[in-house]
Design an enzyme around this catalytic site. Structure first.
Site, mmCIF file in Angstrom:
data_model
loop_
_atom_site.group_PDB
_atom_site.id
_atom_site.type_symbol
_atom_site.label_atom_id
_atom_site.label_comp_id
_atom_site.label_asym_id
_atom_site.label_seq_id
_atom_site.Cartn_x
_atom_site.Cartn_y
_atom_site.Cartn_z
ATOM 1 N N LYS A 1 26.459 -4.378 -2.521
ATOM 2 C CA LYS A 1 27.798 -4.435 -2.498
ATOM 3 C C LYS A 1 28.572 -3.697 -1.231
ATOM 4 O O LYS A 1 29.863 -3.079 -1.268
ATOM 5 C CB LYS A 1 28.286 -3.440 -3.882
ATOM 6 C CG LYS A 1 27.624 -4.016 -5.220
ATOM 7 C CD LYS A 1 27.975 -3.106 -6.149
ATOM 8 C CE LYS A 1 27.234 -3.556 -7.504
ATOM 9 N NZ LYS A 1 27.267 -2.480 -8.518
ATOM 10 N N ARG B 1 11.416 3.768 3.173
ATOM 11 C CA ARG B 1 11.076 2.777 3.999
ATOM 12 C C ARG B 1 12.512 1.836 4.210
ATOM 13 O O ARG B 1 12.924 1.487 3.373
ATOM 14 C CB ARG B 1 9.930 1.969 3.758
ATOM 15 C CG ARG B 1 9.905 0.722 4.438
ATOM 16 C CD ARG B 1 8.731 -0.038 4.200
ATOM 17 N NE ARG B 1 7.264 0.771 4.522
ATOM 18 C CZ ARG B 1 6.146 0.288 4.588
ATOM 19 N NH1 ARG B 1 5.947 -0.930 4.266
ATOM 20 N NH2 ARG B 1 5.204 0.697 4.957
ATOM 21 N N HIS C 1 5.551 5.840 11.579
ATOM 22 C CA HIS C 1 5.063 5.776 10.197
ATOM 23 C C HIS C 1 4.062 7.149 10.006
ATOM 24 O O HIS C 1 2.936 6.961 9.750
ATOM 25 C CB HIS C 1 4.369 4.555 9.848
ATOM 26 C CG HIS C 1 4.243 4.157 8.481
ATOM 27 N ND1 HIS C 1 4.211 5.080 7.345
ATOM 28 C CD2 HIS C 1 3.675 2.856 8.010
ATOM 29 C CE1 HIS C 1 3.695 4.258 6.417
ATOM 30 N NE2 HIS C 1 3.486 2.822 6.529
ATOM 31 N N ARG D 1 0.862 -1.108 0.067
ATOM 32 C CA ARG D 1 -0.079 0.036 0.041
ATOM 33 C C ARG D 1 0.916 1.264 0.046
ATOM 34 O O ARG D 1 0.547 2.293 -0.705
ATOM 35 C CB ARG D 1 -0.851 0.194 1.158
ATOM 36 C CG ARG D 1 -2.257 -0.629 1.210
ATOM 37 C CD ARG D 1 -2.649 -1.424 2.302
ATOM 38 N NE ARG D 1 -1.728 -2.256 2.728
ATOM 39 C CZ ARG D 1 -1.794 -3.432 2.478
ATOM 40 N NH1 ARG D 1 -2.969 -3.939 1.827
ATOM 41 N NH2 ARG D 1 -1.059 -4.288 2.782
ATOM 42 N N THR D 2 1.865 1.344 0.842
ATOM 43 C CA THR D 2 2.553 2.590 0.814
ATOM 44 C C THR D 2 3.291 2.750 -0.127
ATOM 45 O O THR D 2 3.007 4.297 -0.740
ATOM 46 C CB THR D 2 3.347 2.465 2.169
ATOM 47 O OG1 THR D 2 2.995 2.041 3.251
ATOM 48 C CG2 THR D 2 4.317 3.731 2.377
HETATM 49 C C1 NCD Z 1 2.023 -1.087 8.122
HETATM 50 C C2 NCD Z 1 3.533 -0.688 8.226
HETATM 51 O O1 NCD Z 1 4.589 -0.898 7.171
HETATM 52 O O2 NCD Z 1 4.081 -0.312 9.077
HETATM 53 N N1 NCD Z 1 1.657 -1.174 6.770
HETATM 54 C C3 NCD Z 1 1.465 0.054 6.038
HETATM 55 O O3 NCD Z 1 2.245 0.828 5.670
HETATM 56 N N2 NCD Z 1 0.254 0.027 5.514
HETATM 57 C C4 NCD Z 1 1.641 -1.937 9.116
HETATM 58 C C5 NCD Z 1 2.104 -3.464 9.112
HETATM 59 O O4 NCD Z 1 3.216 -3.715 8.365
HETATM 60 O O5 NCD Z 1 1.663 -4.049 10.006
#
Ligand code: NCD
Length: 305
Positions: free
Chosen positions: A81, A102, A130, A52-53
């Site tokens: 590397k 991320r 997040h 999703r993100t």
């Molecule tokens: C979350 C995350 O990556 O922290 N997912 C997201 O970004 N929607 C929650 C999760 O992974 O449980």
């Protein structure tokens, strides 16, 4: 705002402005949106899995006419590397106008921002924060329930390792008369004491519930999360926790809930919400994921225009 590393950096007023911008951009036609970031490039740097993100950020950018490059698997980058995070960030900052990062390490976004001359957006740093998920969460609560002040929010699941819960709690502390009730399936996954203290210090009335059904009766929002097994060393015992019956929200648990109570989840869900909840009016999690595009557009517009 130059970067978005944590939700603490945003004031209540700035959060509300972003949410209202998200509503405005959501109401625009595709044709009108297409011109807003034409010529810009967003780099998505995903060192950890994401559905999703990453896809909602990329969709958000593409709809605004912004180009997208990046990686979704660090195995394909020079990190394999031995390149440092800082050097990879410097390179990406030379190619793009904003970096969406991320990373499994807590603090990675701050390290990136220290060497980047373009905005860095934290899309999840280990068990840290997040912040953009929180903006999506607040937007969904506002759409469903109206005012964010006075909300009663239930937090359930892995409150120890879940970064979405951590950012959400920090954000809720900026609103008035918030009540939070916590339910974790096992004490090892409880909300860390420091975060509970921070919430209390900021006026949140915080307590615990002994079951999901009890929680559902006393809140406006029931925010479910999965066990973050990838962040727990020696996670085998937690595989069993994930299967515990009392950690699965079922339609019958919502019998005593208020009609407009909404069940949210940042997703992915594993077992913690049974599929019989999906068809109920309470289920807001897929809508929540859909809201991510407008919210992330509002953010990109604010950082890149
Ligand atoms: C979350 C995350 O990556 O922290 N997912 C997201 O970004 N929607 C929650 C999760 O992974 O449980």
């Amino acid at each position: 705002m130059k970067h978005l590393l944590g939700i603490e950096a945003l004031t209540r007023a700035e959060i509300l402005t972003l949410l209202s911008e998200a509503k405005n951009v959501g109401a625009m036609t595709r044709a009108a949106k297409r011109e807003l970031l034409r010529g810009s490039v967003m780099v998505s740097m995903f060192f950890e899995p994401s559905t999703r993100t990453r896809l909602s950020f990329e969709t958000a950018a593409l709809q605004l006419g912004c180009g997208v490059t990046g990686f979704s698997d660090a195995q394909n980058t020079s990190a394999t590397k031995g390149e440092s995070l800082e050097d990879t960030v410097r390179m990406c900052a030379a190619y793009g106008d904003a970096l969406i990062l991320r990373h499994p390490l807590l603090g990675a976004a701050h390290r990136a921002a220290a060497v980047s001359n373009v905005p860095v957006i934290n899309a999840g740093d280990g068990a840290g924060e997040h912040p953009t998920q929180t903006l999506v969460d607040l937007y969904t609560m506002q759409q469903r329930l109206g005012d964010l002040d006075g909300l009663r929010v239930g937090l359930a699941g892995d409150l120890c390792n879940g970064r979405t819960v951590h950012s959400l709690l920090l954000a809720l502390a900026k609103f008035r008369n918030i009540k939070v009730s916590c339910f974790s399936p096992t004490p090892a996954l409880a909300l860390p004491e420091s975060q509970r203290r921070h919430a209390t210090l900021h006026g949140i009335d915080i307590d615990d519930a002994d079951s999901l059904a009890t929680l559902a009766q006393r809140v406006d929002v029931l925010y479910m999360t999965r066990v973050q097994t990838e962040r727990i060393s020696g996670s085998e015992p937690f595989d069993a926790v994930a299967k515990l019956e009392h950690y699965v929200l079922r339609a019958k648990d919502l019998a005593g809930a208020a009609p407009n109570m909404c069940v949210m989840h940042p997703l992915p869900r594993v077992r913690e919400i049974a599929t019989d909840v999906d068809a109920l009016p309470h289920a807001a999690y897929f809508e929540q994921a859909g809201n991510a595009v407008s919210v992330r557009q509002a953010l990109l517009l604010q950082l890149l225009r």
